[in-house]
Design an enzyme around this catalytic site. Sequence first.
Site, PDB file in Angstrom:
ATOM      1  N   LYS A  22       8.977  17.315  -4.405  1.00 23.99           N
ATOM      2  CA  LYS A  22       9.442  15.975  -4.714  1.00 23.99           C
ATOM      3  C   LYS A  22       9.334  15.551  -6.014  1.00 23.99           C
ATOM      4  O   LYS A  22      10.355  15.117  -6.794  1.00 23.99           O
ATOM      5  CB  LYS A  22       8.731  14.936  -3.731  1.00 23.99           C
ATOM      6  CG  LYS A  22       9.228  13.524  -4.017  1.00 23.99           C
ATOM      7  CD  LYS A  22       8.345  12.530  -3.098  1.00 23.99           C
ATOM      8  CE  LYS A  22       6.753  12.239  -3.424  1.00 23.99           C
ATOM      9  NZ  LYS A  22       6.766  11.342  -4.422  1.00 23.99           N
ATOM     10  N   ASN A  23       8.098  15.825  -6.534  1.00 20.68           N
ATOM     11  CA  ASN A  23       7.677  14.938  -7.900  1.00 20.68           C
ATOM     12  C   ASN A  23       8.210  15.910  -9.207  1.00 20.68           C
ATOM     13  O   ASN A  23       8.270  15.660 -10.155  1.00 20.68           O
ATOM     14  CB  ASN A  23       6.230  14.963  -8.013  1.00 20.68           C
ATOM     15  CG  ASN A  23       5.917  13.786  -7.153  1.00 20.68           C
ATOM     16  OD1 ASN A  23       6.587  12.890  -6.675  1.00 20.68           O
ATOM     17  ND2 ASN A  23       4.641  13.614  -7.004  1.00 20.68           N
ATOM     18  N   CYS A 121       2.620  -1.519  -6.392  1.00 19.16           N
ATOM     19  CA  CYS A 121       2.883  -0.819  -4.880  1.00 19.16           C
ATOM     20  C   CYS A 121       1.592  -0.708  -4.207  1.00 19.16           C
ATOM     21  O   CYS A 121       0.734  -1.192  -4.527  1.00 19.16           O
ATOM     22  CB  CYS A 121       3.784   0.438  -5.264  1.00 19.16           C
ATOM     23  SG  CYS A 121       2.735   1.955  -5.540  1.00 19.16           S
ATOM     24  N   ARG A 126       0.146  -0.131 -11.146  1.00 18.24           N
ATOM     25  CA  ARG A 126       1.217   0.997 -11.639  1.00 18.24           C
ATOM     26  C   ARG A 126       1.925   0.295 -12.987  1.00 18.24           C
ATOM     27  O   ARG A 126       3.253   0.351 -12.711  1.00 18.24           O
ATOM     28  CB  ARG A 126       1.694   1.612 -10.768  1.00 18.24           C
ATOM     29  CG  ARG A 126       1.084   2.261  -9.775  1.00 18.24           C
ATOM     30  CD  ARG A 126       1.768   2.811  -8.387  1.00 18.24           C
ATOM     31  NE  ARG A 126       2.278   4.313  -8.816  1.00 18.24           N
ATOM     32  CZ  ARG A 126       2.849   5.055  -8.221  1.00 18.24           C
ATOM     33  NH1 ARG A 126       3.222   4.587  -6.977  1.00 18.24           N
ATOM     34  NH2 ARG A 126       3.262   6.283  -8.423  1.00 18.24           N
ATOM     35  N   ASP A 309      -3.126  12.879  -5.142  1.00 12.91           N
ATOM     36  CA  ASP A 309      -2.236  13.128  -4.167  1.00 12.91           C
ATOM     37  C   ASP A 309      -2.668  13.877  -2.839  1.00 12.91           C
ATOM     38  O   ASP A 309      -2.022  13.939  -1.845  1.00 12.91           O
ATOM     39  CB  ASP A 309      -0.781  13.502  -4.476  1.00 12.91           C
ATOM     40  CG  ASP A 309       0.082  12.529  -5.289  1.00 12.91           C
ATOM     41  OD1 ASP A 309      -0.211  11.322  -5.323  1.00 12.91           O
ATOM     42  OD2 ASP A 309       0.949  13.169  -5.975  1.00 12.91           O
ATOM     43  N   ARG A 401       9.707   9.921   3.070  1.00 11.25           N
ATOM     44  CA  ARG A 401      10.081   9.854   1.545  1.00 11.25           C
ATOM     45  C   ARG A 401       9.672  11.052   0.911  1.00 11.25           C
ATOM     46  O   ARG A 401      10.071  11.502  -0.169  1.00 11.25           O
ATOM     47  CB  ARG A 401       9.390   8.805   0.941  1.00 11.25           C
ATOM     48  CG  ARG A 401       9.753   7.441   1.372  1.00 11.25           C
ATOM     49  CD  ARG A 401       8.980   6.288   0.710  1.00 11.25           C
ATOM     50  NE  ARG A 401       9.210   6.729  -0.742  1.00 11.25           N
ATOM     51  CZ  ARG A 401       8.508   6.223  -1.785  1.00 11.25           C
ATOM     52  NH1 ARG A 401       7.758   5.003  -1.471  1.00 11.25           N
ATOM     53  NH2 ARG A 401       8.618   6.130  -3.069  1.00 11.25           N
TER      54      ARG A 401
HETATM   55  N1  EPU Z   1      -0.478   3.852 -15.857  1.00 13.17           N
HETATM   56  C1  EPU Z   1      -0.535   2.857 -16.856  1.00 13.17           C
HETATM   57  N2  EPU Z   1       0.583   2.654 -17.736  1.00 13.17           N
HETATM   58  C2  EPU Z   1       1.752   3.432 -17.639  1.00 13.17           C
HETATM   59  C3  EPU Z   1       1.670   4.454 -16.658  1.00 13.17           C
HETATM   60  C4  EPU Z   1       0.493   4.814 -15.843  1.00 13.17           C
HETATM   61  O1  EPU Z   1      -1.625   2.174 -17.001  1.00 13.17           O
HETATM   62  O2  EPU Z   1       2.491   3.106 -18.305  1.00 13.17           O
HETATM   63  C5  EPU Z   1      -1.579   4.288 -15.214  1.00 13.17           C
HETATM   64  C6  EPU Z   1      -1.321   4.257 -13.717  1.00 13.17           C
HETATM   65  O3  EPU Z   1      -1.623   2.640 -13.195  1.00 13.17           O
HETATM   66  C7  EPU Z   1      -2.475   5.047 -13.015  1.00 13.17           C
HETATM   67  C8  EPU Z   1      -2.358   6.240 -14.076  1.00 13.17           C
HETATM   68  O4  EPU Z   1      -1.838   5.594 -15.318  1.00 13.17           O
HETATM   69  O5  EPU Z   1      -3.638   4.550 -13.106  1.00 13.17           O
HETATM   70  C9  EPU Z   1      -1.587   7.599 -13.793  1.00 13.17           C
HETATM   71  O6  EPU Z   1      -0.467   7.318 -13.321  1.00 13.17           O
HETATM   72  P1  EPU Z   1       0.880   8.049 -13.437  1.00 13.17           P
HETATM   73  O7  EPU Z   1       1.742   7.326 -14.567  1.00 13.17           O
HETATM   74  O8  EPU Z   1       0.408   9.486 -13.736  1.00 13.17           O
HETATM   75  O9  EPU Z   1       1.317   8.051 -12.051  1.00 13.17           O
HETATM   76  P2  EPU Z   1       3.218   8.147 -11.871  1.00 13.17           P
HETATM   77  O10 EPU Z   1       3.752   8.904 -12.872  1.00 13.17           O
HETATM   78  O11 EPU Z   1       3.697   6.908 -11.416  1.00 13.17           O
HETATM   79  C10 EPU Z   1       3.248  10.287 -10.654  1.00 13.17           C
HETATM   80  C11 EPU Z   1       3.438  10.786  -9.076  1.00 13.17           C
HETATM   81  C12 EPU Z   1       2.631  10.105  -8.309  1.00 13.17           C
HETATM   82  C13 EPU Z   1       1.093  10.895  -8.276  1.00 13.17           C
HETATM   83  C14 EPU Z   1       0.784  10.171  -9.895  1.00 13.17           C
HETATM   84  C15 EPU Z   1      -0.559  10.928 -10.383  1.00 13.17           C
HETATM   85  C16 EPU Z   1       5.846  11.207  -9.527  1.00 13.17           C
HETATM   86  C17 EPU Z   1       7.295  10.708  -9.002  1.00 13.17           C
HETATM   87  N3  EPU Z   1       4.765  10.183  -8.776  1.00 13.17           N
HETATM   88  O12 EPU Z   1       3.194   9.043 -10.333  1.00 13.17           O
HETATM   89  O13 EPU Z   1       3.046  10.791  -6.785  1.00 13.17           O
HETATM   90  O14 EPU Z   1       0.124  10.171  -7.759  1.00 13.17           O
HETATM   91  O15 EPU Z   1       1.949  10.837 -10.752  1.00 13.17           O
HETATM   92  O16 EPU Z   1      -0.586  12.337 -10.033  1.00 13.17           O
HETATM   93  O17 EPU Z   1       5.614  12.141 -10.144  1.00 13.17           O
HETATM   94  C18 EPU Z   1       3.093  10.628  -4.465  1.00 13.17           C
HETATM   95  O18 EPU Z   1       3.692  11.852  -4.451  1.00 13.17           O
HETATM   96  O19 EPU Z   1       2.590  10.330  -3.351  1.00 13.17           O
HETATM   97  C19 EPU Z   1       2.809   9.981  -5.810  1.00 13.17           C
HETATM   98  C20 EPU Z   1       2.338   8.788  -5.733  1.00 13.17           C
END
Ligand code: EPU
Length: 422
Positions: A22-23, A121, A126, A309, A401
């Site tokens: 998915k990711n 969320c 996030r 995850d 999802r």
């Molecule tokens: N963060 C910030 N600012 C930003 C971006 C992130 O503070 O601009 C923080 C977030 O709040 C969090 C940390 O950085 O505390 C890491 O978040 P990240 O941005 O890496 O998460 P994401 O990219 O939104 C992806 C996966 C998630 C997975 C996380 C961590 C996708 C589509 N989603 O989310 O997947 O948990 O990386 O590995 O790739 C899932 O599949 O169930 C899922 C939630």
Amino acid sequence: MDKIVVEGGNRLVGEIPISGAKNAALPLLAAALLPSGASTYHNVPGLEDVVTMGKLLRKLGWAVEAGASRHSITIAPPTNAKKIKLEAPYDLVKTMRASFLVLGPLVARYGKARVSQPGGCAIGARPIDQHLKGLQAMGAKVTLDHGYVEVECKKLRGATIVLDMPTVTGCENLMMAAVLAKGRTVIENAAREPEVEELALVLNKMGAKVSGAGTANITIEGVDDLQPIEHAIMPDRIEAGTFAVAAAMTRGDVLLAGARPEHLEAVIAKLRSAGVQVVAEAGGIRVRGTGELKAVDIVTQPHPGFPTDMQAQFMVLACAAPGQSVIQENIFENRYMHVPELMRMGADITISGRAAIVRGGKQLTGTSVMATDLRASASLVIAGLVAKDKTEVLRVYHLDRGYEAIEKKLRAVGAKIKRGKQ
Ligand code: EPU
């Protein structure tokens, strides 16, 4: 609304095919906005999040067609450029945060985009500040207006971006923005997840010049245009990890067909510490639950650390292992929604700040449970597989999802599980 009903107590034995990730699929679908022709992906997982991304790409003006096999998708730009709409509306972004991934490619190729702010969320606030900071460093004007992010820049230019934390989708958005920028972009403190590497591989197939993906420093030399491609998506390491825990807990013997051990090193190491046999085989990863489970401590970290995850699924494993396990969630501030539900099933867990202390070894008992996030829901299904009597997991749309046909895959290896109406 659907529910999943599980009758606990059966060993899982056999082979489970692992679907496309998915990711990885979500950023790759967004990357199809970059080339001037039609790109085709294979091994696309049949998931609600993929359907949502398809809806968004159509809304932007692209044609999204499923291939002869259910798992292939072709994404083609409109023949008339006037049909392109550079806006991702709130209703789609609120359904799926990864919709925000269209921002980078749209600004790179069309010089502007308007994307709804995702908001918080179920698992945490996030924020998206790192995505925006990177785009600003590349020369973009960013305006927040009525809940939307408006980004404008005729031609992005390369920049050095030091991320505050290795955000996965932040890094992916910036990589997609940088491939068509003028000059060199360096992303420091980059996310090292395998899905980031997969995106770099696909962008390079399109003709981009991305190096260093999989390390903390990614360099992107901008190019003038990109070519459409055909690509088969990597297997889902989190789906594989989820079924690995299920196999271990039911004292089963399961081959996770297609899973790649190199994507799951931290998870495999913890399974072994918990007393589970894990062997890499030519066709995937074999997991055998043999002796008694042992308590394990877990700290979630960015890749290559233990993935957030997989935290909820390991908590269920800890519930079954006699002794005390300490789990620390470092990535998301609110990712313990499964805890009260597991406690209703008889688990003994205390939350203290970012840590959860699990006193394991007690027999779980079935009841009706629900969760408001995907991995939490998956953990409740696993709990149901080992609980006494019947467990009903409600609000199954969270599972749909991110897990393709979870009940069919588990039934095929011996679980007593079915989908019903809530
Ligand atoms: N963060 C910030 N600012 C930003 C971006 C992130 O503070 O601009 C923080 C977030 O709040 C969090 C940390 O950085 O505390 C890491 O978040 P990240 O941005 O890496 O998460 P994401 O990219 O939104 C992806 C996966 C998630 C997975 C996380 C961590 C996708 C589509 N989603 O989310 O997947 O948990 O990386 O590995 O790739 C899932 O599949 O169930 C899922 C939630």
